[in-house]
Design an enzyme around this catalytic site. Structure first.
Site, PDB file in Angstrom:
ATOM      1  N   ASN A  40      -8.001   1.498   9.417  1.00  0.00           N
ATOM      2  CA  ASN A  40      -6.755   1.738  10.154  1.00  0.00           C
ATOM      3  C   ASN A  40      -7.079   1.723  11.637  1.00  0.00           C
ATOM      4  O   ASN A  40      -8.000   2.420  12.083  1.00  0.00           O
ATOM      5  CB  ASN A  40      -6.149   3.101   9.798  1.00  0.00           C
ATOM      6  CG  ASN A  40      -5.671   3.169   8.360  1.00  0.00           C
ATOM      7  OD1 ASN A  40      -5.686   2.166   7.642  1.00  0.00           O
ATOM      8  ND2 ASN A  40      -5.242   4.336   7.941  1.00  0.00           N
ATOM      9  N   GLU A  71      -3.939  -0.281   7.885  1.00  0.00           N
ATOM     10  CA  GLU A  71      -2.845   0.153   8.762  1.00  0.00           C
ATOM     11  C   GLU A  71      -3.060  -0.411  10.153  1.00  0.00           C
ATOM     12  O   GLU A  71      -4.178  -0.368  10.676  1.00  0.00           O
ATOM     13  CB  GLU A  71      -2.769   1.681   8.910  1.00  0.00           C
ATOM     14  CG  GLU A  71      -2.210   2.395   7.717  1.00  0.00           C
ATOM     15  CD  GLU A  71      -2.123   3.914   7.935  1.00  0.00           C
ATOM     16  OE1 GLU A  71      -1.917   4.355   9.087  1.00  0.00           O
ATOM     17  OE2 GLU A  71      -2.281   4.633   6.946  1.00  0.00           O
ATOM     18  N   TYR A 110      -5.264   1.616  15.651  1.00  0.00           N
ATOM     19  CA  TYR A 110      -4.071   1.675  16.496  1.00  0.00           C
ATOM     20  C   TYR A 110      -4.340   1.513  17.993  1.00  0.00           C
ATOM     21  O   TYR A 110      -3.543   0.940  18.710  1.00  0.00           O
ATOM     22  CB  TYR A 110      -3.336   3.006  16.282  1.00  0.00           C
ATOM     23  CG  TYR A 110      -2.665   3.090  14.926  1.00  0.00           C
ATOM     24  CD1 TYR A 110      -1.388   2.569  14.732  1.00  0.00           C
ATOM     25  CD2 TYR A 110      -3.320   3.659  13.841  1.00  0.00           C
ATOM     26  CE1 TYR A 110      -0.774   2.619  13.487  1.00  0.00           C
ATOM     27  CE2 TYR A 110      -2.708   3.706  12.590  1.00  0.00           C
ATOM     28  CZ  TYR A 110      -1.438   3.187  12.423  1.00  0.00           C
ATOM     29  OH  TYR A 110      -0.836   3.225  11.191  1.00  0.00           O
ATOM     30  N   HIS A 152      -2.862  10.952   0.671  1.00  0.00           N
ATOM     31  CA  HIS A 152      -2.387  10.717   2.033  1.00  0.00           C
ATOM     32  C   HIS A 152      -1.736  12.021   2.502  1.00  0.00           C
ATOM     33  O   HIS A 152      -0.555  12.066   2.817  1.00  0.00           O
ATOM     34  CB  HIS A 152      -1.440   9.514   2.062  1.00  0.00           C
ATOM     35  CG  HIS A 152      -1.295   8.865   3.411  1.00  0.00           C
ATOM     36  ND1 HIS A 152      -1.479   7.522   3.635  1.00  0.00           N
ATOM     37  CD2 HIS A 152      -0.980   9.389   4.623  1.00  0.00           C
ATOM     38  CE1 HIS A 152      -1.270   7.234   4.916  1.00  0.00           C
ATOM     39  NE2 HIS A 152      -0.961   8.359   5.544  1.00  0.00           N
ATOM     40  N   ARG A 163       0.854  -1.190   0.000  1.00  0.00           N
ATOM     41  CA  ARG A 163       0.000   0.000   0.000  1.00  0.00           C
ATOM     42  C   ARG A 163       0.887   1.236   0.000  1.00  0.00           C
ATOM     43  O   ARG A 163       1.726   1.405   0.887  1.00  0.00           O
ATOM     44  CB  ARG A 163      -0.912  -0.015   1.233  1.00  0.00           C
ATOM     45  CG  ARG A 163      -1.752   1.228   1.331  1.00  0.00           C
ATOM     46  CD  ARG A 163      -2.839   1.183   2.411  1.00  0.00           C
ATOM     47  NE  ARG A 163      -3.460   2.487   2.418  1.00  0.00           N
ATOM     48  CZ  ARG A 163      -3.436   3.352   3.427  1.00  0.00           C
ATOM     49  NH1 ARG A 163      -2.873   3.007   4.575  1.00  0.00           N
ATOM     50  NH2 ARG A 163      -3.985   4.532   3.310  1.00  0.00           N
ATOM     51  N   GLU A 220      -7.860   8.352   5.806  1.00  0.00           N
ATOM     52  CA  GLU A 220      -8.258   8.925   7.088  1.00  0.00           C
ATOM     53  C   GLU A 220      -8.874  10.313   7.007  1.00  0.00           C
ATOM     54  O   GLU A 220      -8.289  11.303   7.482  1.00  0.00           O
ATOM     55  CB  GLU A 220      -7.063   8.932   8.059  1.00  0.00           C
ATOM     56  CG  GLU A 220      -6.492   7.539   8.301  1.00  0.00           C
ATOM     57  CD  GLU A 220      -5.484   7.481   9.446  1.00  0.00           C
ATOM     58  OE1 GLU A 220      -5.057   8.539   9.946  1.00  0.00           O
ATOM     59  OE2 GLU A 220      -5.134   6.352   9.857  1.00  0.00           O
TER      60      GLU A 220
END
Ligand code: FCB
Length: 437
Positions: A288, A348, A290, A118, A75, A163
């Protein structure tokens, strides 16, 4: 230990990067982006770091991509300011670079997963209001076509944006990313126009017959500090802005009420009319993930009047709590409430660690544990019905971590930012041993 064999045939393992974070924007006719202007403002970016040189991937992409041999997919993103340095006119050298890059990805047996945006908005467009200007949809649509005219025949999938919460809220309300505004009006417009721009880009790609189109959203596991009504409501507001706004608009054509409460007065007139286009079908959703966030009410603060409570779990070098269960819960929630059978990629997931290179080795057992624990959650979620099709570790290389400059290391591969030497970490070797074909 989980390996490739623990996942269905066809499940993709890969790694992710983004253009501004690794390429080096000083090379090849790349124009200035709003990150250059943001980094030039005092106190906005650690050490005033920019992506001027970054990992010099622009010149080293061949050997960098060699590191990925055996994985299924890579990616990456194209830098808008490299392709259109003044926002409008094409830099052929920039397109030539992406042309070579895609061929090099394919030559290593990897599927190119392209992200169009991005975060490297050309400074010229930022000066015109960037994501708060309704023209951003047309600008982004034009940029989409310029990129795909050149590499659309060879990419395996395209994400419009990375995002949108960061593009809009983090950057226009929390002021932590470029352009660094703290303005509810600008934030509300960006929250909407970023989706209108996605819709425009999708429409242009559909018209050209481009296949396998999606968007990459970020999510955190939101929890209320306690069970008081005011904290539960605060957590619901945070969840609505962070987790629900984009996915609900994209899959149902509505915005969540708990977010509209504060944003509606600031949305551009006629916003409702855009939702039908925004909700046109995706081919896949990128997720994504985290960490989690614990939220309490902050009655003295402006809407959404929330504050973060610090939790007690082990943290990464970003200060983010490690909370793998949140990924499993998220994947099942998305499936049940929004995406159904739509394919999901974890686009991600990763951790920053203060890695030091000692005699050519970097032992980062926490990173391998992090990956394993999150993949165990992915697998569990799949057993519960989530249609997850792949996992990309963030990131292949240590790189420019936005407002943290070069201080935070997410890579499977260590980069010495003085010599630019690459050193695969222990986690890299383990990742490849477990997941490379
Ligand atoms: C995500 C970004 C990525 C990187 C990681 C740590 O929000 O998409 O560029 O900064 O976080």
């Amino acid at each position: 230990m989980l390996t490739r064999q623990d996942f269905p045939e066809g499940f993709l393992f890969g790694a992710a990067t983004s253009a501004y974070q690794i390429e080096g924007s000083d090379f090849g006719g790349c124009g200035p982006s709003h990150w250059d202007s943001f980094a030039a403002r005092k106190g906005k970016v650690a050490n005033g770091d920019t992506g001027a040189r970054a990992c010099d991937h622009y010149h080293r992409y061949g050997s960098d991509l060699d590191l990925l041999r055996g994985l299924d997919a890579y990616r990456f993103s194209t830098n808008w300011a490299r392709v259109l340095p003044d926002g409008r006119s094409v830099n052929q050298a920039g397109l030539d670079f992406y042309d070579r890059l895609v061929d090099a990805i394919l030559a290593r047996g990897l599927r190119p997963f392209l992200t169009l945006y991005h975060w490297d908005l050309p400074a010229a467009l930022a000066q015109k209001g960037g994501w708060t200007n309704p023209d951003i949809a047309r600008w982004f649509g034009d940029y989409t076509e310029v990129v795909l005219d050149r590499i659309g025949d060879r990419v395996a999938s395209v994400a419009t944006l990375n995002e949108p919460w960061c593009v809009a809220w983090l950057s226009h309300f929390l002021g932590q990313h470029a352009p660094g505004l703290s303005d509810i009006g600008a934030a509300a417009r960006a929250m909407h126009y970023v989706l209108v721009a996605h819709a425009e880009s999708m429409q242009r790609m559909r018209a050209r017959g481009q296949q396998n189109l999606g968007i990459v959203l970020n999510f955190e596991h939101v929890q209320s500090h306690d069970n008081t009504a005011e904290n539960l409501a605060a957590a619901a507001r945070s969840d609505a802005i962070f987790n629900r706004w984009f996915v609900e608009a994209l899959t149902k054509g509505t915005y969540p009420q708990a977010a509209l409460q504060g944003l509606q007065p600031h949305l551009p007139a006629g916003w409702q009319d855009d939702l039908a286009l925004i909700a046109r079908p995706l081919d896949w959703l990128g997720v994504n993930y985290y960490t989690r966030q614990i939220v309490a009410a902050d009655p003295g603060a402006p809407w959404p009047a929330t504050r973060a409570i610090s939790g007690t779990l082990p943290r990464t070098d970003m200060g983010w709590e490690v909370y793998p269960q949140g990924l499993g819960a998220l994947l099942n929630r998305l499936t049940d409430d929004y995406t159904g059978k739509l394919p999901i990629y974890v686009t991600e997931n990763g951790m920053a660690r203060a890695d030091h290179c000692a005699q050519g080795t970097i032992n980062d057992p926490e990173r391998w544990r992090f990956i394993q624990d999150h993949l165990a959650q992915v697998r569990q979620a799949m057993q519960n019905g989530a249609n997850v099709k792949g996992y990309f570790y963030w990131s292949l290389l240590d790189n420019y971590e936005w407002a943290f400059g070069y201080d935070k290391r997410f890579g499977l591969v260590h980069v010495d930012f003085d010599t630019l030497q690459r050193t695969p970490k222990q986690s890299y070797h383990r990742y490849m041993a477990a997941f490379a074909a």
